[in-house]
Design an enzyme around this catalytic site. Structure first.
Site, PDB file in Angstrom:
ATOM      1  N   ARG A  25       0.651  -0.978  -0.063  1.00  0.00           N
ATOM      2  CA  ARG A  25      -0.047  -0.101  -0.123  1.00  0.00           C
ATOM      3  C   ARG A  25       0.848   1.057   0.017  1.00  0.00           C
ATOM      4  NH1 ARG A  25      -3.415  -3.015  -1.287  1.00  0.00           N
ATOM      5  NH2 ARG A  25      -5.310  -3.373  -0.325  1.00  0.00           N
ATOM      6  N   GLU A  82      -4.751   7.198  -4.724  1.00  0.00           N
ATOM      7  CA  GLU A  82      -5.152   6.496  -5.915  1.00  0.00           C
ATOM      8  C   GLU A  82      -6.465   7.005  -6.388  1.00  0.00           C
ATOM      9  OE1 GLU A  82      -4.334   2.533  -5.214  1.00  0.00           O
ATOM     10  OE2 GLU A  82      -2.382   2.471  -4.410  1.00  0.00           O
ATOM     11  N   HIS A 141      -1.956   0.181  -9.747  1.00  0.00           N
ATOM     12  CA  HIS A 141      -2.497  -0.982  -8.916  1.00  0.00           C
ATOM     13  C   HIS A 141      -2.954  -1.907  -9.752  1.00  0.00           C
ATOM     14  CE1 HIS A 141      -4.142  -1.184  -4.555  1.00  0.00           C
ATOM     15  NE2 HIS A 141      -3.833  -2.518  -5.107  1.00  0.00           N
TER      16      HIS A 141
HETATM   17  C1  DGY Z   1      -6.084  -6.324  -2.562  1.00  0.00           C
HETATM   18  O1  DGY Z   1      -6.511  -7.297  -2.881  1.00  0.00           O
HETATM   19  O2  DGY Z   1      -5.944  -5.941  -1.480  1.00  0.00           O
HETATM   20  C2  DGY Z   1      -5.093  -5.724  -3.704  1.00  0.00           C
HETATM   21  O3  DGY Z   1      -4.183  -4.518  -3.580  1.00  0.00           O
HETATM   22  C3  DGY Z   1      -6.198  -4.985  -4.780  1.00  0.00           C
HETATM   23  O4  DGY Z   1      -6.763  -3.925  -4.127  1.00  0.00           O
END
Ligand code: DGY
Length: 328
Positions: free
Chosen positions: A237, A266, A285
């Site tokens: 993240r 994002e 992402h």
């Molecule tokens: C998750 O599954 O957490 C990925 O980052 C997609 O959002």
């Protein structure tokens, strides 16, 4: 009584049909605003929620007094107030395992692209600048045989480390709350402190989930410990990193390059310098974004909500403590 589910993420028709066989389903595939009156009306009656990428607040939970379970189409649960859900007896489910290998592929895509300057050099060809054999100015760095530092060694971290050690002959170091003796044995991996890892690794790859403990885990001090030749990769993240410090480290050559799939905000704001820096590979992402994996994640969410609303334990329950006190 037929229970009601609100879906705010695209599901395949057959997955929606699985839910519609047993539940009343309200679908908000293109939900722009969580204050949308139709969404709020559906929320008031909802027993289950299926979706992702939206911040769920205690205020939103107040607007959903019958809610028993949320099935997130994600492994990360940083968009949810987990303690608050537990306190209210609402089950939270996620989608681990099914996205592990795909996300590890994405991490390696970033490692390789950043090291070999793939995006920058593909642009060079597209611009028509390839007029003679390339020279040192276009050389990259080797990946094979280098040291891979994993910040976090959960499922995804282990899958990346496996690719590095077994596919590329890399030496694996990792910082993690607990030791992983099976991986030490299998991959020759070695656990160390974060500071030691940062000083030793050629590639620093972040996979820790975002939490109060990991927010801004990597900042100016940590970039200062890395080598000028280091390549920094983040598939976790964005907020695990102090993004201003990352930009400064890249601009000042304190680290060599970065491969980023995640950002503090994002979609990335238009004024972010990151996608314009030659030594940055920035992706939108896409960690788990393949047809196969997103289908499997959605199916896991469908299975989780089905089980939860039938009073059975979901496959992947995040807040185990809520089970005993569940509303269902
Ligand atoms: C998750 O599954 O957490 C990925 O980052 C997609 O959002």
């Amino acid at each position: 009584m037929t229970k009601r589910i609100v879906v705010y993420r695209r599901l395949h028709d057959d997955q929606l049909a699985q839910l519609q066989r047993d539940f009343h389903v309200d679908v908000f595939e293109h939900l722009e605003d969580l204050d949308d009156p139709a969404f709020r009306a559906a929320l008031r009656e909802a027993h289950g929620l299926v979706g992702a990428s939206r911040r769920i607040t205690p205020e939103l939970l107040d607007a959903a007094p019958r809610l028993e379970a949320i099935a997130s189409v994600s492994v990360g649960v940083d968009h949810y107030p987990v303690d608050e859900l537990t306190r209210r007896g609402i089950l939270l489910c996620n989608t681990p395992d099914v996205l592990t290998e795909t996300t590890a592929d994405t991490a390696f895509l970033l490692i390789m692209s950043a090291a070999r300057r793939a995006v920058e050099l593909a642009d060079f060809v597209t611009r028509g600048d390839w007029r003679a054999s390339i020279g040192e100015a276009q050389f990259g760095s080797d990946v094979h045989g280098k040291t891979l530092g994993m910040v976090g060694m959960g499922r995804i971290g282990a899958a990346i480390a496996r690719r590095g050690a077994l596919g590329f002959g890399m030496h694996v170091r990792y910082s993690n709350a607990s030791p992983k003796p099976a991986l030490d044995e299998e991959l020759g991996a070695r656990r160390c402190t974060l500071d030691a890892l940062l000083g030793e690794a050629d590639f620093v790859c972040v996979t820790v989930p975002l939490s109060a403990q990991t927010e801004r885990l990597i900042g100016a001090r940590e970039f200062g410990l890395m080598r000028p030749s280091s390549i920094f990769v983040n598939v976790s993240r964005g907020r695990v990193v102090d993004e201003a410090a990352l930009i400064e480290a890249l601009e000042q050559g304190r680290i060599h390059a970065a491969g980023l799939d995640v950002f503090a905000q994002e979609p990335l704001p238009a004024d972010s310098p990151l996608p314009h820096m030659a030594n940055v590979v920035a992706l939108p992402h896409i960690g788990s974004a393949t047809h196969e994996t997103r289908t499997a994640m959605a199916q896991r969410a469908v299975d989780n909500i089905h089980l939860a609303l039938r009073g059975e334990r979901p496959i992947s329950l995040v807040n185990e403590q809520a089970w005993a006190e569940r509303r269902a």
